[in-house]
Write a protein that holds these residues in place. Structure first.
Motif, PDB file in Angstrom:
ATOM      1  N   THR A  67      21.245  -6.432  52.981  1.00 13.83           N
ATOM      2  CA  THR A  67      21.693  -7.859  52.397  1.00 13.83           C
ATOM      3  C   THR A  67      21.558  -8.886  54.120  1.00 13.83           C
ATOM      4  O   THR A  67      20.929  -9.863  54.157  1.00 13.83           O
ATOM      5  N   PHE A  68      22.487  -8.307  54.879  1.00 12.92           N
ATOM      6  CA  PHE A  68      23.449  -9.476  55.878  1.00 12.92           C
ATOM      7  C   PHE A  68      21.871  -9.013  56.831  1.00 12.92           C
ATOM      8  O   PHE A  68      22.137 -10.620  57.671  1.00 12.92           O
ATOM      9  N   ARG A  69      21.027  -8.414  57.031  1.00 11.33           N
ATOM     10  CA  ARG A  69      20.435  -8.978  57.744  1.00 11.33           C
ATOM     11  C   ARG A  69      18.684  -9.151  57.926  1.00 11.33           C
ATOM     12  O   ARG A  69      18.309  -9.779  58.252  1.00 11.33           O
ATOM     13  N   ASN A  70      18.932  -9.846  56.199  1.00  8.80           N
ATOM     14  CA  ASN A  70      17.595 -10.832  55.354  1.00  8.80           C
ATOM     15  C   ASN A  70      18.350 -12.120  56.348  1.00  8.80           C
ATOM     16  O   ASN A  70      19.155 -12.817  56.521  1.00  8.80           O
ATOM     17  N   SER A  71      18.030 -12.295  56.806  1.00 12.63           N
ATOM     18  CA  SER A  71      18.245 -13.747  58.230  1.00 12.63           C
ATOM     19  C   SER A  71      17.809 -15.158  57.522  1.00 12.63           C
ATOM     20  O   SER A  71      18.672 -16.504  57.012  1.00 12.63           O
ATOM     21  N   PHE A  98      23.430 -23.672  55.532  1.00  8.46           N
ATOM     22  CA  PHE A  98      22.509 -25.035  54.597  1.00  8.46           C
ATOM     23  C   PHE A  98      23.828 -25.769  54.234  1.00  8.46           C
ATOM     24  O   PHE A  98      23.992 -27.674  54.520  1.00  8.46           O
ATOM     25  N   PRO A  99      25.005 -24.881  53.756  1.00  9.02           N
ATOM     26  CA  PRO A  99      26.295 -25.850  52.739  1.00  9.02           C
ATOM     27  C   PRO A  99      27.297 -26.348  54.192  1.00  9.02           C
ATOM     28  O   PRO A  99      27.629 -27.739  54.370  1.00  9.02           O
ATOM     29  N   ILE A 100      27.158 -26.293  55.641  1.00  8.97           N
ATOM     30  CA  ILE A 100      27.527 -26.650  56.622  1.00  8.97           C
ATOM     31  C   ILE A 100      27.279 -27.541  57.048  1.00  8.97           C
ATOM     32  O   ILE A 100      27.684 -28.813  57.217  1.00  8.97           O
ATOM     33  N   VAL A 101      25.273 -28.184  57.304  1.00  7.07           N
ATOM     34  CA  VAL A 101      24.949 -28.799  57.501  1.00  7.07           C
ATOM     35  C   VAL A 101      25.248 -30.208  56.621  1.00  7.07           C
ATOM     36  O   VAL A 101      25.024 -30.916  56.560  1.00  7.07           O
ATOM     37  N   MET A 102      25.297 -29.460  55.523  1.00  3.52           N
ATOM     38  CA  MET A 102      25.418 -30.822  54.216  1.00  3.52           C
ATOM     39  C   MET A 102      27.100 -30.945  54.222  1.00  3.52           C
ATOM     40  O   MET A 102      27.129 -32.244  53.677  1.00  3.52           O
ATOM     41  N   LEU A 103      28.073 -30.361  54.339  1.00  3.64           N
ATOM     42  CA  LEU A 103      29.088 -31.037  54.888  1.00  3.64           C
ATOM     43  C   LEU A 103      28.964 -32.291  55.802  1.00  3.64           C
ATOM     44  O   LEU A 103      29.623 -32.923  55.672  1.00  3.64           O
ATOM     45  N   VAL A 112      29.859 -10.147  47.808  1.00  7.38           N
ATOM     46  CA  VAL A 112      30.421 -10.363  49.232  1.00  7.38           C
ATOM     47  C   VAL A 112      30.068 -11.333  50.248  1.00  7.38           C
ATOM     48  O   VAL A 112      30.225 -12.143  50.528  1.00  7.38           O
ATOM     49  N   LEU A 113      29.066 -11.070  49.697  1.00  8.71           N
ATOM     50  CA  LEU A 113      27.947 -12.783  50.518  1.00  8.71           C
ATOM     51  C   LEU A 113      28.232 -14.170  49.899  1.00  8.71           C
ATOM     52  O   LEU A 113      28.573 -14.980  50.180  1.00  8.71           O
ATOM     53  N   GLY A 114      28.240 -14.288  48.848  1.00  7.11           N
ATOM     54  CA  GLY A 114      29.420 -15.738  48.031  1.00  7.11           C
ATOM     55  C   GLY A 114      30.619 -15.741  48.371  1.00  7.11           C
ATOM     56  O   GLY A 114      30.938 -16.295  48.873  1.00  7.11           O
ATOM     57  N   ALA A 115      30.900 -14.442  48.349  1.00  9.86           N
ATOM     58  CA  ALA A 115      33.123 -15.308  49.136  1.00  9.86           C
ATOM     59  C   ALA A 115      32.729 -15.578  50.585  1.00  9.86           C
ATOM     60  O   ALA A 115      33.371 -16.353  50.832  1.00  9.86           O
ATOM     61  N   ILE A 116      31.743 -14.937  51.468  1.00 10.56           N
ATOM     62  CA  ILE A 116      31.602 -15.521  52.677  1.00 10.56           C
ATOM     63  C   ILE A 116      31.746 -16.683  53.076  1.00 10.56           C
ATOM     64  O   ILE A 116      32.200 -17.405  53.219  1.00 10.56           O
ATOM     65  N   ALA A 117      30.462 -17.211  51.972  1.00  7.95           N
ATOM     66  CA  ALA A 117      29.753 -18.710  51.809  1.00  7.95           C
ATOM     67  C   ALA A 117      30.651 -19.622  51.369  1.00  7.95           C
ATOM     68  O   ALA A 117      30.767 -20.586  52.488  1.00  7.95           O
ATOM     69  N   VAL A 118      31.763 -19.455  49.938  1.00  6.39           N
ATOM     70  CA  VAL A 118      33.167 -20.085  49.893  1.00  6.39           C
ATOM     71  C   VAL A 118      34.121 -20.079  50.856  1.00  6.39           C
ATOM     72  O   VAL A 118      34.347 -21.230  50.942  1.00  6.39           O
ATOM     73  N   ILE A 137      20.820 -16.167  55.327  1.00  3.69           N
ATOM     74  CA  ILE A 137      22.431 -16.675  55.919  1.00  3.69           C
ATOM     75  C   ILE A 137      21.940 -17.747  55.962  1.00  3.69           C
ATOM     76  O   ILE A 137      22.909 -18.368  55.661  1.00  3.69           O
ATOM     77  N   ILE A 138      20.839 -18.475  56.554  1.00  2.80           N
ATOM     78  CA  ILE A 138      20.219 -19.277  56.743  1.00  2.80           C
ATOM     79  C   ILE A 138      21.218 -20.294  55.505  1.00  2.80           C
ATOM     80  O   ILE A 138      21.573 -21.396  55.375  1.00  2.80           O
ATOM     81  N   PHE A 139      20.268 -19.879  53.957  1.00  2.00           N
ATOM     82  CA  PHE A 139      20.606 -20.555  52.779  1.00  2.00           C
ATOM     83  C   PHE A 139      22.110 -20.670  52.723  1.00  2.00           C
ATOM     84  O   PHE A 139      22.500 -21.777  52.341  1.00  2.00           O
ATOM     85  N   THR A 140      23.107 -19.639  52.542  1.00  2.00           N
ATOM     86  CA  THR A 140      24.124 -19.056  52.412  1.00  2.00           C
ATOM     87  C   THR A 140      24.812 -20.031  53.072  1.00  2.00           C
ATOM     88  O   THR A 140      26.188 -20.506  52.694  1.00  2.00           O
ATOM     89  N   LEU A 141      24.368 -19.950  54.501  1.00  2.00           N
ATOM     90  CA  LEU A 141      25.980 -19.956  55.247  1.00  2.00           C
ATOM     91  C   LEU A 141      25.717 -21.771  55.679  1.00  2.00           C
ATOM     92  O   LEU A 141      26.785 -22.411  55.648  1.00  2.00           O
TER      93      LEU A 141
END
Length: 266
Positions: A30-34, A43-48, A128-134, A37-41
């Motif tokens: 899961t974490f090796r899929n770039s 993208f939301p930061i850029v939109m912030l 797990v990945l969703g928790a990290i994103a939030v 990572i781009i869309f879950t981590l």
């Protein structure tokens, strides 16, 4: 000379074949899929920075932010956290399409691994990945000055994380329904459109009443309403939970149907 194997002496593995090693392998994949990572981590930061930060000093009520009013950036922040969690869950689910193309799913079917365990492991990886994103989205939001009562923040963050599980079922349904080259192509426009209709990208109260009423029947509306209400300390719409549960049941049913159709080919 062949030797017959006595299958009556063989025992099924405990927990349907689940093991910590298999879970670790799936988490690494899961974490090796770039793209995930781009869309879950990222993208939301850029939109912030692009959307939430310019609205930081505008209040959602008649009370100014300096006097305790809730900043208009706060609902935007939790909406981006919700989007990141949903993207994590959906893309984790849809990854089964590429695994089918690579033969990984076929290989797993030759093992004692229970298909239900396989799906549950996918759901766990998405969580797990969703928790990290939030968590990352809310921390970055606080770092740039977007503040909300800590109780509201924790409650909204938990809701954004837990409710996104329904989108894993959507990802699994798409992943089992289409080939790898088409699954991501369909997912690409689906999630942003559903997010817009559900009120994540644009306040629904600014739209005509007919659009607001229709939005209550879309999959993301219940998730967005619960998290956005929690972050501002308001009661959610009475139809938010029924909406969430109904779409979770629909997506899960579709995922099971597509999974059974796929396994018949083997």
């Amino acid at each position: 000379m062949s030797v017959a194997i006595d299958t009556t002496t063989r025992n099924a593995p405990r927990w349907g074949g689940f093991s910590g090693r298999f879970l670790g392998i799936e988490l690494k994949r899961t974490f090796r899929n770039s793209s995930v990572i781009i869309f879950t981590l990222i993208f939301p930061i850029v939109m912030l920075f692009l959307v939430a930060l310019p609205n930081k000093n505008f209040s959602t009520s008649s009370t100014p932010v300096a006097q305790g009013g809730i900043s208009a950036a706060v609902p935007i922040m939790i909406s981006m956290a919700v989007y990141g969690a949903m993207m994590a869950s959906t893309m984790t689910g849809v990854s089964v399409a590429s695994e089918r193309a690579q033969g990984w799913s076929r290989q797993l079917r030759l093992t004692p691994l229970n298909p239900v365990v396989y799906i549950l492991v996918k759901v766990f990886c998405g969580l797990v990945l969703g928790a990290i994103a939030v968590i990352v989205t809310l921390i970055i939001g606080a770092a740039i000055g977007i503040k909300a009562p800590i109780g509201n923040l924790i409650g909204a963050g938990l809701l954004a994380w837990i409710t996104s599980i329904s989108m894993t079922s959507l990802g699994l349904a798409i992943g089992y329904a289409f080939p790898a080259q088409n699954a991501m192509r369909y997912l690409g426009p689906i999630l942003p459109i559903l997010s817009f209709l559900g009120g994540l990208f644009f306040p629904l109260y600014l739209l005509p009443q007919a659009v607001q009423d229709a939005a209550k029947f879309t999959p993301v509306w219940g998730i967005a309403n619960l998290a956005q209400s929690a972050i501002v300390g308001a009661a959610p719409d009475v139809w938010a939970v029924p909406n969430l549960l109904a779409w979770f049941a629909i997506f899960t049913g579709l995922a099971i149907l597509m999974f059974r159709r796929d396994t018949k080919r083997v």
